[in-house]
Design a protein around this motif. Sequence first.
Motif, short mmCIF file in Angstrom:
data_model
loop_
_atom_site.label_atom_id
_atom_site.label_comp_id
_atom_site.label_asym_id
_atom_site.label_seq_id
_atom_site.Cartn_x
_atom_site.Cartn_y
_atom_site.Cartn_z
N TYR A 25 1.01 -1.20 0.01
CA TYR A 25 -0.03 0.14 0.06
C TYR A 25 1.03 1.15 0.18
O TYR A 25 0.34 2.34 0.05
CB TYR A 25 -0.64 -0.08 1.35
N GLY A 26 2.24 1.10 -0.40
CA GLY A 26 3.05 2.38 0.02
C GLY A 26 4.20 2.18 -0.97
O GLY A 26 4.05 1.90 -2.33
N THR A 27 5.46 2.13 -0.54
CA THR A 27 6.67 2.53 -1.31
C THR A 27 7.07 1.32 -2.19
O THR A 27 7.75 1.42 -2.95
CB THR A 27 7.79 3.04 -0.51
N LEU A 28 6.53 0.07 -1.77
CA LEU A 28 6.99 -1.16 -2.37
C LEU A 28 6.31 -1.07 -3.69
O LEU A 28 6.54 -1.99 -4.52
CB LEU A 28 6.80 -2.39 -1.74
N ARG A 29 5.60 -0.23 -4.15
CA ARG A 29 4.69 -0.17 -5.33
C ARG A 29 5.42 0.64 -6.39
O ARG A 29 5.19 0.60 -7.54
CB ARG A 29 3.24 0.51 -5.39
N ASP A 30 6.33 1.51 -5.85
CA ASP A 30 7.22 2.06 -6.74
C ASP A 30 8.27 1.25 -7.65
O ASP A 30 9.07 0.72 -6.94
CB ASP A 30 8.03 3.11 -5.69
#
Length: 112
Positions: A7-12
Amino acid sequence: MPLLFSYGTLRDPAVQRANFGRELGGRPDALPGYAIRMLEITDPEVLAVSGETQHPIVVATGDDADTVPGMVFDVTEEDLIAADGYEVDDYHRVLLPMASGAQAWVYVSVPG
């Protein structure tokens, strides 16, 4: 193959390339019974990769009406170990049911 919900930076994509050596394939999903809060990050390695001083973190609310949107990624056991190394001590990884019915690993707030 394990699933990892982000839901956060690991989607970048840049964070994925830095941690996993590639971009991950995923699909939208949601985490019921949780809400997003913001966490100040001070770890220099995490800051260098994400470029963000504030990262989202999820906390259990116990209310299924609360839902956190995100992505479920197909990962390997090695990817999970790499993600464990990226996340700071405020997060811990737990296996949770997604809105889709799938079970995925999720980094949630450490209880306390």
